[in-house]
Structures are given as C-alpha cells and as structure tokens.
Design a protein around this motif. Structure first.
Motif, short mmCIF file in Angstrom:
data_model
loop_
_atom_site.label_atom_id
_atom_site.label_comp_id
_atom_site.label_asym_id
_atom_site.label_seq_id
_atom_site.Cartn_x
_atom_site.Cartn_y
_atom_site.Cartn_z
N TRP A 330 4.33 3.81 -7.85
CA TRP A 330 4.91 4.15 -6.54
C TRP A 330 6.00 5.23 -6.62
CZ3 TRP A 330 1.09 1.94 -4.50
CH2 TRP A 330 0.70 0.65 -4.84
N PRO A 331 6.93 5.19 -7.57
CA PRO A 331 7.96 6.24 -7.60
C PRO A 331 7.37 7.64 -7.82
CG PRO A 331 8.64 4.35 -8.91
CD PRO A 331 7.21 4.13 -8.58
N HIS A 361 3.37 4.25 2.48
CA HIS A 361 2.86 3.20 1.58
C HIS A 361 3.66 3.14 0.28
CE1 HIS A 361 -0.84 1.45 3.34
NE2 HIS A 361 -0.92 2.60 4.00
N ALA A 362 3.95 4.32 -0.29
CA ALA A 362 4.69 4.34 -1.55
C ALA A 362 6.10 3.79 -1.37
CB ALA A 362 4.74 5.77 -2.09
N LEU A 364 7.12 1.61 0.99
CA LEU A 364 7.05 0.17 1.27
C LEU A 364 6.81 -0.62 -0.01
CD1 LEU A 364 7.04 -2.13 3.36
CD2 LEU A 364 4.56 -1.73 3.64
N ALA A 365 5.95 -0.10 -0.88
CA ALA A 365 5.64 -0.79 -2.13
C ALA A 365 6.86 -0.90 -3.04
CB ALA A 365 4.50 -0.08 -2.85
N GLN A 366 7.84 -0.03 -2.85
CA GLN A 366 9.08 -0.10 -3.63
C GLN A 366 10.15 -0.97 -2.96
OE1 GLN A 366 10.19 3.89 -5.53
NE2 GLN A 366 8.68 4.52 -3.99
N GLY A 367 9.79 -1.59 -1.83
CA GLY A 367 10.71 -2.49 -1.15
C GLY A 367 11.60 -1.83 -0.11
N HIS A 368 11.32 -0.58 0.24
CA HIS A 368 12.14 0.13 1.22
C HIS A 368 11.48 0.07 2.60
CE1 HIS A 368 14.12 1.35 -2.37
NE2 HIS A 368 13.24 2.29 -2.71
N ALA A 369 11.51 -1.12 3.20
CA ALA A 369 10.77 -1.35 4.44
C ALA A 369 11.29 -0.48 5.58
CB ALA A 369 10.82 -2.82 4.83
#
Length: 425
Positions: A330-331, A361-362, A364-369
């Motif tokens: 993701w990063p 998507h990238a 959100l997958a890192q937890g940055h909603a």
C-alpha cells in the motif's frame, strides 16, 4: 552508352504523389513487413532507379517495390540484366503472361465486389488520411470518458468503413496495407473500450478481428498495440499466464528494438501483470527497466497517435500503482498514485478518475479512513456513475470502508455522498 531514364517509374511516382524520399521510406517499411528487418534505401537510391543508373535492382528491392506498388519490376520500367537464350526470353514472357492473367482475375473479383456505381474510383492515401483523422477523435473520446459503449460502437463502424474502401475501387498495395492498418486501429480501440467497460466477451471478439486485420496490414505498431491490449484483457480477467504470453508477443516484435518507447510500454505492462501474478520481488526491477527504456526514446521520432496520446511518465506510474495494489504494497502504491496524478495531462480525465479511486484504496488499506474518503469523494460524479471500472472500484471502496470503520464519520459521509449520485442519476 548513357543510362536511359526510367519513365515508367517516374510516371508511377508522379501519379501516386511520391517523392524520392517518400518512396524510399515506403520501400523500407515494405521490406520490414516482408523480412522483419528494415530496409536502408534513401532518396539517392530511388534517384538511381529513376535515372536508369540502376536498371535492375536486387531481389529484395524488387520485392519491396512490388509490395508498395502492386506491380512487378518489369512493369515499373526495370530491365533484367541478362536474357541468355530465346528460351529464357520465352520463359519471361510466359511468366509475365501468367502475372497478367492473375492480376486480371484479381481485378475482376474486386470489380465484382465493388458497388455498381459506374466508373471504378481510385482509392488513395487521402482516403486513408481522412479515416485516420477520425481515429484521433476516437482516441480523444476515450481519454475523456473511456469504457463507453458508444465509443466501442463508433470504432467498429469506422473499422467497417475502412474495410468497405477496400472493395470500393482500385488501390495500390501501399494504400491497401494502410487501410487494413487503419481498420485494425479502430478495432483495437473498440477492444480497449470494451476492456475499459468490463465487457470482456465483446473485447475478445474485437481482439480476434483486430489481430487478423493487423496481419493483413503488416504494420508492426498496430500489431504491438493489439497484443499489448490482449495482455491487458487477460490481466483484467485474472489470467496472468495468458496475459504474460500475449504481452510477450508484443515485446518481441521488431519495433521494440527499433524504438525504446515501445519497449518501455511493453515492460511497464509486464509489471502490471507481475502484480496480478503476485510476483512482488521483480516489480522494482521491472519499473526501473521501463523507466530506463523511456529515457532512451528519442524525441521527434514519428510515432502513432495512440501511443503519443497516453504513454508517458504518468502512465508508467499508473501501471506501477496497479501492480503494487495487486500485491498489497500500500505505501508504494500510494507513492506511485501521487506521482501519476502530478504528471497526468489535463485531458486525461478517465485516467485521473481511475488513479484517484486506486489512491483511495491504498490510503484506506493503511488505516487512513478520513483521508481515503476525502480522496474518493473527489472523483467526479460522471466518472463515478458512468465509467464501469471506476464505479466498481468505488463500490469496493465503500464496502471496505464499512467493513473497517462501520460507525465512523467517514462512513456516514461516504453514504451521504453516494446517495447524491443516485439522486442525480
């Protein structure tokens, strides 16, 4: 004895609008189609033919000229070096007679296929150029909207128009090859519109038609486009082995050795396929190879409009983004998304919507909603509701957001935002 000018060749060149340089270029391309290796003729070579200094070119040149003009060398005013006996002369006359009969049979078939409108017209490069100008508008529509059935249908109609010209009158081999290449270009655009719209069955049908037309044309650039698109089609269908095989066909065409920009695109699309195949280790190396090849591409070289219209640093980062999303990095995916968005040309509206959706998507997958939701909400409404790939990505984003943060402000904001889409639809 002074050389006698080749008046037959000069007359043909005058009739078909060829200079010495343009005929040399056409002969070089014809030799590449016939042998896989480009010719090295130049304007001086053709001037030697015209002046009579060269009365009988070598076999490769004769084949190339026959491919361009549709005529045997003797009909272009060239004279064989030796006729060793009456038997040889008779054999040549018999051969010419057979060619005349064959040519007459082909002409009769073409005349039967042509519309009965009186005198048979002549189809020339001006007809090809008129169609090619329409191809540019199809490319422009794809970059603005993408995936639309109307783009696919228009491309098919224009492909049929190019094929109808084949039967509408007399044309040289050069013109016919260009008509097949133009028809193949339109079919490949129909194929791409169907891929972009997730109409994979239709895309497969267009692919088969386009591949046949490309072979008839002998055009390396359009062959590359079609096989490269085939790799993309199989990648979207979740068939990485087939995708890699199709892309390998494109990457091994001679044009990739002649022009590093084609080589770069082939490598970049291989990177996206590696992502689907979960080949995480090779991604960075493949990206570097694609970037290095792009750096070697000389500016100012003639390239087809479809390549110049989209392949650049932004597209390279877009394909890297797709690859790293597929392997869950993701990063790195987010990094390539930002680089792509910064480099995108203003008219690439479809690409901007796709990249923005992937960026969400990238994030959100890192937890940055919160950040991801703001990113997703920046996608224009028309792309979010009308482009099939974008719509699906945003639906999947909403599902992932509800699964990871069901009671958050971000989820409520997203739900309200998408409700306005339905209201405006």
């Amino acid at each position: 004895m002074d050389a006698t000018r080749n008046e037959a060749l000069e007359a043909w060149m005058s009739e078909h609008g060829h200079s010495s340089n343009s005929l040399a270029k056409a002969a070089n391309l014809a030799l590449e189609r016939l042998t896989g290796r480009p010719g090295r003729y130049d304007g001086r070579t053709v001037r030697d033919w015209r002046s009579g200094r060269v009365r009988w070119p070598n076999e490769a040149a004769r084949r190339a000229l026959a491919d361009v003009t549709g005529l045997p060398a003797v009909d272009l005013g060239f004279v064989p070096r030796v006729q060793s006996s009456p038997t040889a002369a008779s054999s040549q006359e018999d051969s010419m007679h057979r060619r005349t009969l064959v040519a007459g049979s082909i002409s009769a078939l073409m005349a039967a296929a042509a519309p009965a409108t009186g005198a048979v017209r002549s189809v020339g490069m001006s007809d090809v150029e008129r169609l090619q100008s329409k191809f540019a508008s199809v490319i422009a529509s794809d970059h603005r909207h993408g995936g639309q059935l109307s783009i696919e249908q228009r491309a098919v109609t224009l492909a049929d128009e190019a094929l109808n010209l084949q039967n509408s009158g007399n044309a040289t081999q050069r013109v016919r090859s260009n008509l097949y290449a133009t028809a193949a270009s339109f079919r490949s655009s129909a194929m791409w519109a169907a891929i972009d719209g997730r109409r994979y069955h239709e895309a497969t049908g267009h692919m088969r038609e386009a591949q046949t037309l490309a072979e008839l044309s002998g055009d390396q650039a359009i062959k590359f486009r079609i096989w490269s698109h085939a790799g993309t089609l199989y990648r979207h269908m979740g068939r990485p082995a087939d995708a890699l095989a199709a892309n390998d066909v494109a990457r091994h065409l001679y044009i990739t050795r002649r022009d590093p920009l084609f080589a770069s695109l082939g490598i970049a699309r291989q990177m996206a396929i590696q992502g689907v195949a979960q080949d995480r280790r090779g991604l960075r190396r493949t990206f570097d190879q694609a970037q290095e090849a792009m750096g070697r591409a000389e500016p100012g070289v003639y390239r087809p409009v479809w390549l110049l219209a989209f392949y650049d640093e932004a597209e390279l980062h877009s394909l890297a983004l797709s690859a790293h999303l597929a392997v869950g990095d993701w990063p790195t995916a987010e990094y390539h998304a930002h680089r792509c968005l910064a480099a995108l040309r203003p008219y690439m509206l479809r690409s901007r919507a796709i990249t923005t959706s992937r960026l969400a998507h990238a994030q959100l997958a890192q937890g940055h909603a919160d950040t991801a939701t703001t990113t997703a909400m920046s996608v224009p409404v028309d792309a979010a509701t009308q482009h099939p790939r974008v719509s699906r990505m945003l639906q999947e984003f909403g599902a992932a957001l509800r699964a990871t943060a069901p009671s958050s402000d971000s989820t409520r904001n997203w739900t309200e935002h998408t409700a306005t889409w339905r209201a405006s639809a």
